[in-house]
Design a protein around this motif. Structure first.
Motif, PDB file in Angstrom:
ATOM      1  N   UNK A  45      34.175  97.797  42.223  1.00 13.82           N
ATOM      2  CA  UNK A  45      33.062  97.643  41.406  1.00 13.82           C
ATOM      3  C   UNK A  45      33.337  96.344  40.744  1.00 13.82           C
ATOM      4  N   UNK A  46      34.401  96.058  40.094  1.00 17.63           N
ATOM      5  CA  UNK A  46      34.614  94.822  39.368  1.00 17.63           C
ATOM      6  C   UNK A  46      34.494  93.587  40.057  1.00 17.63           C
ATOM      7  N   UNK A  47      35.305  93.711  41.148  1.00 21.76           N
ATOM      8  CA  UNK A  47      35.145  92.459  42.077  1.00 21.76           C
ATOM      9  C   UNK A  47      33.653  92.179  42.573  1.00 21.76           C
ATOM     10  N   UNK A  48      32.930  93.033  43.162  1.00 22.78           N
ATOM     11  CA  UNK A  48      31.780  92.973  43.627  1.00 22.78           C
ATOM     12  C   UNK A  48      30.917  92.567  42.583  1.00 22.78           C
ATOM     13  N   UNK A  49      31.043  93.405  41.063  1.00 24.05           N
ATOM     14  CA  UNK A  49      30.055  92.719  40.273  1.00 24.05           C
ATOM     15  C   UNK A  49      30.380  91.001  39.710  1.00 24.05           C
ATOM     16  N   UNK A  50      31.624  90.830  39.852  1.00 22.04           N
ATOM     17  CA  UNK A  50      31.889  89.263  39.586  1.00 22.04           C
ATOM     18  C   UNK A  50      31.332  88.543  40.475  1.00 22.04           C
ATOM     19  N   UNK A  51      31.531  88.835  42.067  1.00 21.74           N
ATOM     20  CA  UNK A  51      31.066  87.800  42.936  1.00 21.74           C
ATOM     21  C   UNK A  51      29.497  87.821  42.974  1.00 21.74           C
ATOM     22  N   UNK A  52      28.824  88.780  42.145  1.00 26.81           N
ATOM     23  CA  UNK A  52      27.272  88.730  42.067  1.00 26.81           C
ATOM     24  C   UNK A  52      27.072  88.001  40.948  1.00 26.81           C
ATOM     25  N   UNK A  95      35.561 111.030  49.228  1.00 28.02           N
ATOM     26  CA  UNK A  95      34.223 110.570  49.156  1.00 28.02           C
ATOM     27  C   UNK A  95      34.183 109.038  48.663  1.00 28.02           C
ATOM     28  N   UNK A  96      34.875 108.651  47.732  1.00 28.93           N
ATOM     29  CA  UNK A  96      35.027 107.242  47.104  1.00 28.93           C
ATOM     30  C   UNK A  96      35.481 106.154  48.093  1.00 28.93           C
ATOM     31  N   UNK A  97      36.117 106.604  49.307  1.00 29.76           N
ATOM     32  CA  UNK A  97      36.600 105.619  50.334  1.00 29.76           C
ATOM     33  C   UNK A  97      35.491 105.264  50.816  1.00 29.76           C
ATOM     34  N   UNK A  98      34.335 105.854  51.058  1.00 26.70           N
ATOM     35  CA  UNK A  98      33.144 105.529  51.917  1.00 26.70           C
ATOM     36  C   UNK A  98      32.326 104.561  50.652  1.00 26.70           C
ATOM     37  N   UNK A 103      30.154  99.602  48.584  1.00 29.37           N
ATOM     38  CA  UNK A 103      29.961  98.527  47.425  1.00 29.37           C
ATOM     39  C   UNK A 103      30.486  97.188  47.805  1.00 29.37           C
ATOM     40  N   UNK A 104      31.736  97.159  48.534  1.00 25.41           N
ATOM     41  CA  UNK A 104      32.052  95.776  48.869  1.00 25.41           C
ATOM     42  C   UNK A 104      31.686  95.197  50.071  1.00 25.41           C
ATOM     43  N   UNK A 105      31.055  96.170  50.959  1.00 24.64           N
ATOM     44  CA  UNK A 105      30.558  95.665  52.422  1.00 24.64           C
ATOM     45  C   UNK A 105      31.386  95.422  53.400  1.00 24.64           C
ATOM     46  N   UNK A 106      32.832  95.610  53.026  1.00 23.63           N
ATOM     47  CA  UNK A 106      33.875  95.402  53.991  1.00 23.63           C
ATOM     48  C   UNK A 106      34.997  95.979  53.152  1.00 23.63           C
ATOM     49  N   UNK A 202      45.108  90.150  40.680  1.00 25.53           N
ATOM     50  CA  UNK A 202      45.343  90.121  41.938  1.00 25.53           C
ATOM     51  C   UNK A 202      44.757  89.050  42.982  1.00 25.53           C
ATOM     52  N   UNK A 203      43.126  89.065  42.240  1.00 24.24           N
ATOM     53  CA  UNK A 203      42.392  88.267  42.989  1.00 24.24           C
ATOM     54  C   UNK A 203      41.625  88.683  44.183  1.00 24.24           C
ATOM     55  N   UNK A 204      41.698  89.960  44.411  1.00 22.61           N
ATOM     56  CA  UNK A 204      40.801  90.854  45.571  1.00 22.61           C
ATOM     57  C   UNK A 204      40.865  92.374  45.276  1.00 22.61           C
ATOM     58  N   UNK A 205      39.945  93.059  45.909  1.00 19.85           N
ATOM     59  CA  UNK A 205      40.016  94.374  46.046  1.00 19.85           C
ATOM     60  C   UNK A 205      40.128  94.915  47.240  1.00 19.85           C
ATOM     61  N   UNK A 206      40.795  95.948  47.626  1.00 15.69           N
ATOM     62  CA  UNK A 206      40.933  96.428  48.916  1.00 15.69           C
ATOM     63  C   UNK A 206      40.840  97.936  48.958  1.00 15.69           C
ATOM     64  N   UNK A 207      40.125  98.627  49.978  1.00 13.60           N
ATOM     65  CA  UNK A 207      39.856 100.081  49.890  1.00 13.60           C
ATOM     66  C   UNK A 207      41.092 101.004  49.918  1.00 13.60           C
ATOM     67  N   UNK A 208      42.122 100.156  50.360  1.00 19.35           N
ATOM     68  CA  UNK A 208      43.559 101.189  50.898  1.00 19.35           C
ATOM     69  C   UNK A 208      44.549 100.946  49.348  1.00 19.35           C
ATOM     70  N   UNK A 209      44.038 100.149  48.252  1.00 19.39           N
ATOM     71  CA  UNK A 209      44.879  99.842  47.276  1.00 19.39           C
ATOM     72  C   UNK A 209      45.266 101.164  46.317  1.00 19.39           C
TER      73      UNK A 209
END
Length: 299
Positions: A45-52, A95-98, A103-106, A202-209
Motif C-alpha cells: 500500500x505504501x509503495x503503490x500510494x507513493x507511485x501514484x 486473503x491478503x496475498x491476493x 494493489x500493486x498490479x504485479x 529497501x526501494x520496493x515491495x514484494x508479495x512474498x516479503x
C-alpha cells in the motif's frame, strides 16, 4: 562500519514487528499469523500510494491503517466468527496475498526514481545508511513512548488483565474479546507501519516479503528477554527493539562465517529455536542443582 550502521537501522525498523507481536504473543498470549500478510500489505500500500503521487508520510500512515484493518479482520473472525485465532490469522494472511497483488498490479513494485521518507531533505547530508538509523530511532522512540503511555492507562491495564487472566477480567467487567480485537489492531498496525517503512528503505515491495516475518519478530522478543532478563513491562518494550538490533548482528556474524544469504530463513528458524530452548534448559539445570543441594543437605 557501513554494514554495522545498516544493521542498526534495519534492527530499529524490524523492531516494530517485534513490538506488534509482543502485544499479541506476550501480553495476550497467542501467536498471530496475520503478520505474515500484514507486513507485505503495508509495504504494498505504501509503495503503490507513493507511485501514484501520494506523500510518503501519508503513504506510511496508510500502511499503518491497513495493518489495523487486517488485525480487525482477524479479531472479528475470532471473536464473532468463533474461529480459532491461529486459523483466523492464517485465513486473513492468505486473503491478503491476493489483495496485495491487486494493489500493486504485479508481484513486486519498485520505488525507482520516486521520493520516499528516507530521502527527506534533512537526511540527504548524512553518511550512507544513517538515514535509516535516524528514521528508525525517531519512530521507535515515538512508538515505544505511546505504548508505554497506553499500557499505563485504565484501558491499557484492562488490556493486560484480559491477557493475563480472561476469567478474572470478565469478573471485573472487562470484555476479553474487545481487548483481543484491540490488541490485534494495534499489533498489526505496527507491523503494517514496519512494512511501509522497510519497503521505502529497501526501494520496493514484494508479495512474498512477509514469509518468515513472524520468526524475526519473535526472535527480537526472545533475544531481548534472554539478554536483559527480568524487566518491567515498559522496559521490555525497549528490550524488544534492542533484541531486534542484536538479531541483525547475529545474522551478520552468520554471513561472515561463510553461510549463503539464501539460507537466512533456515538460519533464522534455527536461531529462534535455540533462543527458545536456552531459557528452558537453564531453568532445568537450576532446578536440578537445587534438588541436588536438597538431597545433599538431607543426606
Amino acid at each position: 562500519m557501513s554494514i554495522g550502521v545498516s544493521a542498526i537501522g534495519q534492527g530499529l525498523l524490524y523492531g516494530l514487528i517485534g513490538l506488534g507481536l509482543f502485544l499479541t504473543f506476550r501480553v495476550l498470549d497467542f501467536p498471530d499469523m496475520t503478520v505474515e500478510g500484514t507486513f507485505p500489505f503495508g509495504a504494498a500500500l505504501a509503495v503503490s500510494a507513493i507511485t501514484h503521487g501520494i506523500s510518503p508520510i501519508v503513504a506510511t500512515l496508510l500502511a499503518t491503517g491497513a495493518g489495523m484493518l487486517a488485525g480487525l479482520a482477524t479479531g472479528l473472525l475470532t471473536t464473532k466468527g468463533k474461529i480459532p485465532v491461529l486459523l483466523a490469522g492464517i485465513l486473513v494472511m492468505t486473503g491478503l496475498f491476493s489483495i496485495n497483488l491487486r494493489i500493486m498490479g504485479r508481484a513486486n513494485l519498485s520505488l525507482l526514481h520516486q521520493a520516499n521518507l528516507f530521502q527527506t531533505a534533512f537526511l540527504k547530508d548524512l553518511p550512507p545508511y544513517f538515514n535509516s538509523v535516524v528514521i528508525g530511532v525517531i519512530v521507535a522512540v515515538v512508538v515505544v513512548g505511546l505504548l508505554m503511555l497506553f499500557l499505563n492507562t485504565q484501558l491499557g491495564q484492562a488490556f493486560i488483565a484480559a491477557g493475563d487472566n480472561p476469567s478474572m477480567a470478565r469478573s471485573l467487567g472487562i470484555d476479553p474479546d474487545h481487548q483481543m480485537v484491540l490488541g490485534l489492531m494495534v499489533g498489526n498496525g505496527l507491523v503494517g507501519l514496519a512494512g511501509g517503512l522497510l519497503a521505502q528503505n529497501n526501494g520496493y515491495a514484494d508479495v512474498n516479503m512477509g514469509i518468515g516475518i513472524i520468526v524475526i519478530g519473535l526472535a527480537a522478543i526472545i533475544i531481548g528477554e534472554v539478554v536483559f532478563g527480568e524487566l518491567t513491562l515498559s522496559q521490555r518494550l525497549v528490550a524488544v527493539i534492542l533484541g531486534s538490533i542484536l538479531y541483525r548482528f547475529v545474522l551478520l556474524v552468520v554471513l561472515a562465517l561463510g553461510f549463503n544469504a539464501d539460507d537466512l530463513k533456515l538460519i533464522s528458524a534455527v536461531v529462534l529455536a535455540i533462543e527458545i530452548m536456552v531459557p528452558q534448559i537453564d531453568h532445568r539445570l537450576r532446578l536440578r542443582r537445587v534438588l541436588q543441594k536438597g538431597v545433599q543437605a538431607h543426606g
